[in-house]
Motif scaffolding. Sequence first.
Motif, PDB file in Angstrom:
ATOM      1  N   UNK A  90       9.437  -7.768   5.104  1.00 44.67           N
ATOM      2  CA  UNK A  90       9.572  -7.391   3.692  1.00 44.67           C
ATOM      3  C   UNK A  90      10.951  -7.820   3.186  1.00 44.67           C
ATOM      4  N   UNK A  91      11.003  -8.863   2.394  1.00 46.28           N
ATOM      5  CA  UNK A  91      12.278  -9.426   1.943  1.00 46.28           C
ATOM      6  C   UNK A  91      13.029  -8.502   0.990  1.00 46.28           C
ATOM      7  N   UNK A  92      12.326  -7.605   0.301  1.00 45.21           N
ATOM      8  CA  UNK A  92      13.006  -6.749  -0.667  1.00 45.21           C
ATOM      9  C   UNK A  92      14.010  -5.809  -0.010  1.00 45.21           C
ATOM     10  N   UNK A  93      13.931  -5.604   1.306  1.00 43.30           N
ATOM     11  CA  UNK A  93      14.854  -4.703   2.002  1.00 43.30           C
ATOM     12  C   UNK A  93      15.898  -5.457   2.806  1.00 43.30           C
ATOM     13  N   UNK A  94      15.978  -6.737   2.631  1.00 43.47           N
ATOM     14  CA  UNK A  94      16.922  -7.555   3.397  1.00 43.47           C
ATOM     15  C   UNK A  94      16.139  -8.419   4.356  1.00 43.47           C
ATOM     16  N   UNK A  95      16.431  -9.698   4.310  1.00 41.03           N
ATOM     17  CA  UNK A  95      15.645 -10.647   5.097  1.00 41.03           C
ATOM     18  C   UNK A  95      15.798 -10.454   6.600  1.00 41.03           C
ATOM     19  N   UNK A  96      16.831  -9.741   7.034  1.00 35.78           N
ATOM     20  CA  UNK A  96      17.069  -9.578   8.468  1.00 35.78           C
ATOM     21  C   UNK A  96      16.759  -8.165   8.955  1.00 35.78           C
ATOM     22  N   UNK A  99      11.011  -3.246   9.504  1.00 35.58           N
ATOM     23  CA  UNK A  99      10.653  -1.833   9.441  1.00 35.58           C
ATOM     24  C   UNK A  99       9.265  -1.591  10.021  1.00 35.58           C
ATOM     25  N   UNK A 100       9.104  -0.408  10.590  1.00 31.18           N
ATOM     26  CA  UNK A 100       7.801   0.062  11.071  1.00 31.18           C
ATOM     27  C   UNK A 100       7.282   1.010   9.995  1.00 31.18           C
ATOM     28  N   UNK A 101       6.170   0.638   9.345  1.00 27.78           N
ATOM     29  CA  UNK A 101       5.661   1.418   8.224  1.00 27.78           C
ATOM     30  C   UNK A 101       4.544   2.364   8.650  1.00 27.78           C
ATOM     31  N   UNK A 102       4.525   3.518   7.988  1.00 26.81           N
ATOM     32  CA  UNK A 102       3.460   4.494   8.191  1.00 26.81           C
ATOM     33  C   UNK A 102       2.247   4.047   7.381  1.00 26.81           C
ATOM     34  N   UNK A 103       1.152   4.788   7.500  1.00 27.88           N
ATOM     35  CA  UNK A 103      -0.057   4.470   6.737  1.00 27.88           C
ATOM     36  C   UNK A 103       0.185   4.756   5.254  1.00 27.88           C
ATOM     37  N   UNK A 115       2.127   5.147  -1.923  1.00 27.28           N
ATOM     38  CA  UNK A 115       3.402   4.810  -1.278  1.00 27.28           C
ATOM     39  C   UNK A 115       3.305   4.977   0.238  1.00 27.28           C
ATOM     40  N   UNK A 116       4.272   4.391   0.887  1.00 24.05           N
ATOM     41  CA  UNK A 116       4.445   4.598   2.326  1.00 24.05           C
ATOM     42  C   UNK A 116       5.905   4.391   2.681  1.00 24.05           C
ATOM     43  N   UNK A 117       6.309   4.978   3.811  1.00 26.31           N
ATOM     44  CA  UNK A 117       7.702   4.942   4.255  1.00 26.31           C
ATOM     45  C   UNK A 117       7.807   4.083   5.505  1.00 26.31           C
ATOM     46  N   UNK A 118       8.919   3.366   5.606  1.00 31.47           N
ATOM     47  CA  UNK A 118       9.184   2.545   6.781  1.00 31.47           C
ATOM     48  C   UNK A 118      10.488   2.956   7.429  1.00 31.47           C
ATOM     49  N   UNK A 119      10.494   3.004   8.758  1.00 30.56           N
ATOM     50  CA  UNK A 119      11.703   3.311   9.526  1.00 30.56           C
ATOM     51  C   UNK A 119      12.222   2.025  10.156  1.00 30.56           C
ATOM     52  N   UNK A 120      13.543   1.861  10.150  1.00 30.10           N
ATOM     53  CA  UNK A 120      14.154   0.648  10.688  1.00 30.10           C
ATOM     54  C   UNK A 120      13.748   0.455  12.149  1.00 30.10           C
ATOM     55  N   UNK A 121      13.201  -0.715  12.438  1.00 32.08           N
ATOM     56  CA  UNK A 121      12.769  -1.042  13.795  1.00 32.08           C
ATOM     57  C   UNK A 121      13.753  -2.016  14.450  1.00 32.08           C
ATOM     58  N   UNK A 132      15.728   4.129   6.425  1.00 32.22           N
ATOM     59  CA  UNK A 132      14.346   4.314   5.969  1.00 32.22           C
ATOM     60  C   UNK A 132      14.208   3.734   4.574  1.00 32.22           C
ATOM     61  N   UNK A 133      13.028   3.218   4.280  1.00 26.34           N
ATOM     62  CA  UNK A 133      12.716   2.653   2.968  1.00 26.34           C
ATOM     63  C   UNK A 133      11.335   3.137   2.535  1.00 26.34           C
ATOM     64  N   UNK A 134      11.092   3.130   1.234  1.00 28.95           N
ATOM     65  CA  UNK A 134       9.795   3.529   0.698  1.00 28.95           C
ATOM     66  C   UNK A 134       9.295   2.415  -0.219  1.00 28.95           C
ATOM     67  N   UNK A 135       8.023   2.057  -0.075  1.00 28.70           N
ATOM     68  CA  UNK A 135       7.438   1.044  -0.949  1.00 28.70           C
ATOM     69  C   UNK A 135       6.204   1.627  -1.619  1.00 28.70           C
ATOM     70  N   UNK A 136       5.877   1.068  -2.781  1.00 31.63           N
ATOM     71  CA  UNK A 136       4.706   1.504  -3.547  1.00 31.63           C
ATOM     72  C   UNK A 136       3.887   0.292  -3.920  1.00 31.63           C
ATOM     73  N   UNK A 137       2.600   0.524  -4.169  1.00 33.19           N
ATOM     74  CA  UNK A 137       1.735  -0.535  -4.670  1.00 33.19           C
ATOM     75  C   UNK A 137       0.620   0.113  -5.472  1.00 33.19           C
ATOM     76  N   UNK A 138       0.012  -0.663  -6.366  1.00 31.82           N
ATOM     77  CA  UNK A 138      -1.090  -0.110  -7.160  1.00 31.82           C
ATOM     78  C   UNK A 138      -2.234   0.328  -6.252  1.00 31.82           C
TER      79      UNK A 138
END
Length: 153
Positions: A90-96, A99-103, A115-121, A132-138
């Motif tokens: 996911x480039x929006x959180x930094x190309x390097x 993250x491991x995302x939940x369902x 939405x779902x949350x991702x923890x730095x892997x 941790x980051x959170x993303x949303x989608x329609x």
Amino acid sequence: MPQQQQQRRMFAAALLALVFILAAVSTTEAGKKEKPEKKAKKSDCGEWQWSVCVPTSGDCGLGTREGTRTGAECKQTTKTQKCKIPCNWKKQFGAECKYQFQAWGECDLNTALKTRTGNLKRALHNADCQKTVTISKPCGKLTKPKPQGKFHV
């Protein structure tokens, strides 16, 4: 008796040969010079500090990053290194940052988003990533349940 005398002579000869061999080995070992231990060079060079990976083309794939370090006696204070940014991250959180995302969560009917949350892997090249980051989608189309049963014409 002559047989016992012969055995004693053979035993004495073997013992003498053993003493001779041991003496030769010990003088050979004593003659070897021990190698002086290499002294570790103390360097005033600092650790390499790396920039983010910049893709050669597009927003992922092969690229380069710049490294710098400080120190009066450093032979090299800057260098360029090849790097790679995985295209499925996911480039929006930094190309390097990986993250491991939940369902995906339930659809919020007020915003029509889920939405779902991702923890730095993993962080490539010591990148500074959020823990941790959170993303949303329609939510997409809300589907009505299909009627169960057969229709007869």
